[in-house]
Enzyme design. Sequence first.
Site, PDB file in Angstrom:
ATOM      1  N   ARG A  43      54.140  78.996  12.321  1.00 56.81           N
ATOM      2  CA  ARG A  43      54.031  78.880  11.219  1.00 56.81           C
ATOM      3  C   ARG A  43      55.472  78.239  10.267  1.00 56.81           C
ATOM      4  NH1 ARG A  43      52.985  82.641   7.709  1.00 56.81           N
ATOM      5  NH2 ARG A  43      52.403  84.143   8.700  1.00 56.81           N
ATOM      6  N   TYR A  87      37.338  62.016  -1.704  1.00 58.41           N
ATOM      7  CA  TYR A  87      36.734  62.208  -1.143  1.00 58.41           C
ATOM      8  C   TYR A  87      35.855  63.379  -1.238  1.00 58.41           C
ATOM      9  CZ  TYR A  87      36.046  65.140   3.352  1.00 58.41           C
ATOM     10  OH  TYR A  87      35.392  65.459   4.578  1.00 58.41           O
ATOM     11  N   ASP A 125      45.566  59.613  -1.522  1.00 58.73           N
ATOM     12  CA  ASP A 125      45.259  59.658   0.037  1.00 58.73           C
ATOM     13  C   ASP A 125      45.107  58.571   0.596  1.00 58.73           C
ATOM     14  OD1 ASP A 125      43.108  60.158   2.171  1.00 58.73           O
ATOM     15  OD2 ASP A 125      42.333  61.532   1.188  1.00 58.73           O
ATOM     16  N   LYS A 131      41.186  61.395  11.480  1.00 53.42           N
ATOM     17  CA  LYS A 131      40.711  60.050  11.229  1.00 53.42           C
ATOM     18  C   LYS A 131      41.055  59.089  11.621  1.00 53.42           C
ATOM     19  CE  LYS A 131      37.961  62.204   8.578  1.00 53.42           C
ATOM     20  NZ  LYS A 131      37.841  62.689   7.666  1.00 53.42           N
TER      21      LYS A 131
HETATM   22  C1  LIG Z   1      37.898  63.593   5.513  1.00 51.05           C
HETATM   23  C2  LIG Z   1      38.388  62.954   4.985  1.00 51.05           C
HETATM   24  C3  LIG Z   1      39.562  63.959   4.289  1.00 51.05           C
HETATM   25  C4  LIG Z   1      40.182  66.028   4.653  1.00 51.05           C
HETATM   26  O1  LIG Z   1      40.064  65.770   5.870  1.00 51.05           O
HETATM   27  P1  LIG Z   1      39.865  66.939   7.212  1.00 51.05           P
HETATM   28  O2  LIG Z   1      41.126  66.696   8.520  1.00 51.05           O
HETATM   29  O3  LIG Z   1      38.445  66.385   7.824  1.00 51.05           O
HETATM   30  O4  LIG Z   1      39.814  68.407   6.247  1.00 51.05           O
HETATM   31  C5  LIG Z   1      40.127  64.068   3.178  1.00 51.05           C
HETATM   32  N1  LIG Z   1      40.105  63.169   2.647  1.00 51.05           N
HETATM   33  C6  LIG Z   1      39.349  61.411   3.425  1.00 51.05           C
HETATM   34  C7  LIG Z   1      39.218  60.174   2.308  1.00 51.05           C
HETATM   35  C8  LIG Z   1      39.316  61.962   4.229  1.00 51.05           C
HETATM   36  O5  LIG Z   1      38.103  61.024   4.678  1.00 51.05           O
END
Ligand SMILES: *Cc1c(COP(=O)(O)O)cnc(C)c1O
Length: 415
Positions: free
Chosen positions: A61, A114, A186, A211
Amino acid sequence: MHKPTAGWHADTIAIHGGEAPQDPHGALVAPLYQTSTFVFDSTHQGGQRFAGEEAGYIYSRLGNPTVNQLEQRIAELEGMQAGAAAATGMGAVAATMMAFLQQGDHVVASDAIYGCSFALFDHLFRRFGVEVSFVDMSDLEQTKAAFRDNTQLVFLETPANPHLKLVDIAAVSKLAHHHKARLVVDNTFMTPLLQRPGEFGADLVVHSATKYLNGHGDVVAGLVTGRSEDIELIKFTTLKDMGATMSPHDAWLILRGLKTLPVRMQRHCENALAVVAFLQEMQPAGMISRLYFPGVNQDEQSSHESDLLQTQMKAAGAVIAFDMSDGFRAATRLLDQLSMIKLAVSLGDAESLIQHPASMTHSPLTPEARAAAGIGDGLVRLSVGLEHADDIITDLRQAFTSLKKGAENTALNTD
Ligand SMILES: *Cc1c(COP(=O)(O)O)cnc(C)c1O
């Protein structure tokens, strides 16, 4: 020994970036350190490690060689000093934001982010006495007016989900820095291959590695990059104590996924352009009332948008959204007609994925909130995958054709 990456292209960093754990057998692929803890030679060494007087691992961790290699590789790709890995994208967003906030602080956030980031800021932060103002960040005057003396952080996403609206990172970062606030971007939809927010003044860049970065639909994970001292703070306060750290196995899979990120992004973007061209063809047929994709948005923003597409991004990405003229019924029937394209949320996988925001990703919003955000019942979001573009288009075409036939039959029956 870690190779210097200065001067390497992103394509090379994606494969060789980050300090690989040493393998005594000379394995090409660094071994996976699937271990919870690390054995000390002596009590003296254990004490030294805990005191921070000797480098080395203690407990996964707090740090793990496989996870560390991924943290370095993503930092190199983003052109930032350091990186931290989290269990999910939301783990990265939450750990990043909460490392810099305390009761009484204020955040300026884009109104197009998001869904779970919105929920975190709007519901959870409020409970801990942190206020968040949501603004349309494509409107700089509105953004400027939202700052207060206690604004600590600014958060944005560009292109923003689900309408792919672009935000000028450099302009917002100037506003943030003028108010001594940090800018968090992000960058999930773009990846560092298509956009490096740090070059435009972002202090911290977060990703859902679930993603494109992993890209194979088999991991949920998050990453954040930034200046070394900021990343240290995130790692050793919120990540360490709240515990949303990444598993070594997930890090190993993402290291593998990253090797093909440059070639994948190239194909994703080419396929998306082919699909956009097909959907533009559908528009005259009246089935699609509006198409959302950077560079083809047909409103007063478009000239500023195409400037940003030139200056801030290397390509438009591979997520497309469109409004079906006949609303909910047409959107859901279209999705139910598809066969190869999978009906699923998430994006950035090899598989093309399609979803219906009003009943899926954005269903927690009230109908009024959805309307205010411009998320209509006919809106569809498509993440264009890596299949042959012709096969993606063939599947879409047969779905549109059967929808049209259905509509004609209904019209005949009611006549
Ligand atoms: C999917 C997504 C998140 C969240 O990510 P997780 O891996 O599902 O927790 C945050 N921001 C964007 C733009 C996303 O597409």
